[in-house]
Design an enzyme around this catalytic site. Sequence first.
Site, PDB file in Angstrom:
ATOM      1  N   THR A 194       0.898  -1.169  -0.025  1.00  0.00           N
ATOM      2  CA  THR A 194       0.034   0.077  -0.115  1.00  0.00           C
ATOM      3  C   THR A 194       0.880   1.244  -0.063  1.00  0.00           C
ATOM      4  O   THR A 194       0.484   2.319  -0.333  1.00  0.00           O
ATOM      5  CB  THR A 194      -1.033   0.010   1.270  1.00  0.00           C
ATOM      6  OG1 THR A 194      -0.231  -0.444   2.293  1.00  0.00           O
ATOM      7  CG2 THR A 194      -2.145  -0.985   1.013  1.00  0.00           C
ATOM      8  N   ALA A 203      15.057 -12.068   4.508  1.00  0.00           N
ATOM      9  CA  ALA A 203      13.903 -12.600   5.174  1.00  0.00           C
ATOM     10  C   ALA A 203      12.785 -11.681   5.096  1.00  0.00           C
ATOM     11  O   ALA A 203      11.749 -11.876   5.820  1.00  0.00           O
ATOM     12  CB  ALA A 203      14.559 -12.944   6.542  1.00  0.00           C
ATOM     13  N   LEU A 234      12.843  -8.374   6.590  1.00  0.00           N
ATOM     14  CA  LEU A 234      12.527  -7.635   7.895  1.00  0.00           C
ATOM     15  C   LEU A 234      13.343  -6.335   7.690  1.00  0.00           C
ATOM     16  O   LEU A 234      13.667  -5.750   8.597  1.00  0.00           O
ATOM     17  CB  LEU A 234      13.142  -8.330   8.985  1.00  0.00           C
ATOM     18  CG  LEU A 234      12.730  -9.763   9.295  1.00  0.00           C
ATOM     19  CD1 LEU A 234      13.018 -10.592  10.598  1.00  0.00           C
ATOM     20  CD2 LEU A 234      11.063  -9.544   9.610  1.00  0.00           C
ATOM     21  N   SER A 235      13.651  -5.991   6.079  1.00  0.00           N
ATOM     22  CA  SER A 235      14.104  -4.726   6.215  1.00  0.00           C
ATOM     23  C   SER A 235      15.759  -4.568   6.671  1.00  0.00           C
ATOM     24  O   SER A 235      15.817  -3.373   7.156  1.00  0.00           O
ATOM     25  CB  SER A 235      13.376  -3.616   6.643  1.00  0.00           C
ATOM     26  OG  SER A 235      12.253  -3.651   6.123  1.00  0.00           O
ATOM     27  N   GLU A 272      17.782   4.065  -2.190  1.00  0.00           N
ATOM     28  CA  GLU A 272      17.448   2.686  -2.743  1.00  0.00           C
ATOM     29  C   GLU A 272      16.825   2.722  -3.979  1.00  0.00           C
ATOM     30  O   GLU A 272      17.055   1.726  -4.877  1.00  0.00           O
ATOM     31  CB  GLU A 272      16.424   2.044  -1.587  1.00  0.00           C
ATOM     32  CG  GLU A 272      16.263   0.571  -2.159  1.00  0.00           C
ATOM     33  CD  GLU A 272      16.065  -0.276  -0.850  1.00  0.00           C
ATOM     34  OE1 GLU A 272      16.502   0.184   0.459  1.00  0.00           O
ATOM     35  OE2 GLU A 272      15.241  -1.230  -0.761  1.00  0.00           O
ATOM     36  N   ASP A 310       9.749   0.888   4.971  1.00  0.00           N
ATOM     37  CA  ASP A 310      10.761   0.296   5.800  1.00  0.00           C
ATOM     38  C   ASP A 310      12.134   1.339   6.400  1.00  0.00           C
ATOM     39  O   ASP A 310      12.212   1.172   7.532  1.00  0.00           O
ATOM     40  CB  ASP A 310      11.728  -0.556   4.875  1.00  0.00           C
ATOM     41  CG  ASP A 310      10.639  -1.671   4.075  1.00  0.00           C
ATOM     42  OD1 ASP A 310       9.694  -1.960   4.697  1.00  0.00           O
ATOM     43  OD2 ASP A 310      11.216  -2.352   3.265  1.00  0.00           O
ATOM     44  N   TYR A 330       8.133  -7.830  -7.151  1.00  0.00           N
ATOM     45  CA  TYR A 330       7.619  -6.634  -6.328  1.00  0.00           C
ATOM     46  C   TYR A 330       7.571  -5.725  -7.451  1.00  0.00           C
ATOM     47  O   TYR A 330       6.486  -4.837  -7.534  1.00  0.00           O
ATOM     48  CB  TYR A 330       8.775  -6.229  -5.559  1.00  0.00           C
ATOM     49  CG  TYR A 330       8.402  -4.922  -4.539  1.00  0.00           C
ATOM     50  CD1 TYR A 330       7.992  -5.217  -3.436  1.00  0.00           C
ATOM     51  CD2 TYR A 330       8.754  -3.865  -5.274  1.00  0.00           C
ATOM     52  CE1 TYR A 330       7.877  -4.251  -2.624  1.00  0.00           C
ATOM     53  CE2 TYR A 330       8.396  -2.747  -4.696  1.00  0.00           C
ATOM     54  CZ  TYR A 330       7.797  -2.837  -3.414  1.00  0.00           C
ATOM     55  OH  TYR A 330       7.527  -1.720  -2.555  1.00  0.00           O
TER      56      TYR A 330
HETATM   57  C1  GLA Z   1       8.952  -4.127   0.875  1.00  0.00           C
HETATM   58  C2  GLA Z   1       9.065  -2.647   0.430  1.00  0.00           C
HETATM   59  C3  GLA Z   1       8.156  -1.451   1.132  1.00  0.00           C
HETATM   60  C4  GLA Z   1       6.574  -2.338   0.808  1.00  0.00           C
HETATM   61  C5  GLA Z   1       6.595  -3.661   1.105  1.00  0.00           C
HETATM   62  C6  GLA Z   1       5.347  -4.304   0.849  1.00  0.00           C
HETATM   63  O1  GLA Z   1       9.387  -4.391   2.299  1.00  0.00           O
HETATM   64  O2  GLA Z   1      10.464  -2.195   0.749  1.00  0.00           O
HETATM   65  O3  GLA Z   1       8.070  -0.343   0.550  1.00  0.00           O
HETATM   66  O4  GLA Z   1       6.285  -1.891  -0.299  1.00  0.00           O
HETATM   67  O5  GLA Z   1       7.600  -4.490   0.731  1.00  0.00           O
HETATM   68  O6  GLA Z   1       4.362  -3.829   1.837  1.00  0.00           O
END
Ligand code: GLA
Length: 395
Positions: free
Chosen positions: A40, A128, A130-131, A162, A174, A223
């Site tokens: 979103t 994984a 988790l950013s 990024e 993130d 993505y």
């Molecule tokens: C990844 C992207 C985020 C977001 C999510 C999905 O983590 O880095 O910006 O779009 O996917 O919600």
Amino acid sequence: MSNTGAAPAEIADRLRRSAPSGSDLAWRAPGRANLIGEHTDYNDGFVLPVALRLALYIAGRRSPGSPGSLRLTSLDESGGAIVDLGTGEGPDKGWGRYATAVVRSLLDDGVELTGFTGVLVSEVPRGAGLSSSAALEVAIASAIVAEPLDPVRMAKICRRAENVYVGIQSGIMDQLASAAGRSGCALLIDCRDITVEAVEVPDRLRVVVIDSAVQRGLAESGYNERRKQCEAAASIMGVASLRDADGELLESHRERMDDVIYRRARHVIGENGRVMDTVAALRTADFERLGRLFDDSHRSYARDFEASTPEIDSLVEVAQDTDGVVAARLTGGGFGGCTVNLVVEGRSEEAAAEILSGYQALTGLQGRVWVSEPADGAIPLEFLTEGGFAPKAGG
Ligand code: GLA
């Protein structure tokens, strides 16, 4: 698990032993789990992440000289990164490319930088969902800005790093979760005007993150493809982004969309509503409603958005049948990675163990688990004379 923001002893020890002599500065930047609101953010919608206790740490010292350089060594991976703070010249491969990207993005914004020599170590597992990369970006930026940046500006700069310099078209979630996380709270982020509201997570709930051990192989291509499909849906409906569409508008354009585009849009539109409903359910501690919302979100993510896998669907189902689990769903970008589970305090460790063994029995996969409370975003740490690190007072 405590939530003070101090570095775990083992991490603190490794940092101390490896940091260059004279090191007196350190930062912690956390990974995140998104409670709800998937894909979103780049549709100008709403997300609800929590920063995790799992974090990336940097320790080192400022280095004199103008314009100076950033010199970093990773304790997790081979190689170092040296980035020129005047020109933005630096590595274009491996983890070092994130350092280059952050420096370039900071330079684009005209931020005053200061030379830094240090080491980094991360507890956030890579790949994984988790950013780990957002934590890396935010930690690096924190180490080289002459004056601290406010979290929204920091997140925007790291996101541009990024998008423009690493080449991944992610949204703002993130980086903002890592920069602005608040202990005990989820962050309701309006991704259109980039405003953040802290929403308390009831004390009785723990955030349990479970890695499915399904590699996020198609993550990048999947993505970017989803992103294009969402843009196509918005353009068919004649709106700037899916944030401006509702179920009625979507239905009135159904005939003009192919089924895939229609379902992608249905997920995003429904998901925005579920974020707001989840905020209400957290505020009233309505656990039953939380469970239903996560369930609906997961189903929509799996069926309409097609970003789950059969193994992860099993992991969510096992969790939903486990005593003490209030809510469970796939979190993050999808195509593998982790589930996020809200579990009642006192049951979290046992529930996690039961979920892992049930999951293994069904899929043969060995998951991993982290029990956390929502943690603070990036913070400066203090070197303690008795060893270790603690959050800096007033930092
Ligand atoms: C990844 C992207 C985020 C977001 C999510 C999905 O983590 O880095 O910006 O779009 O996917 O919600």
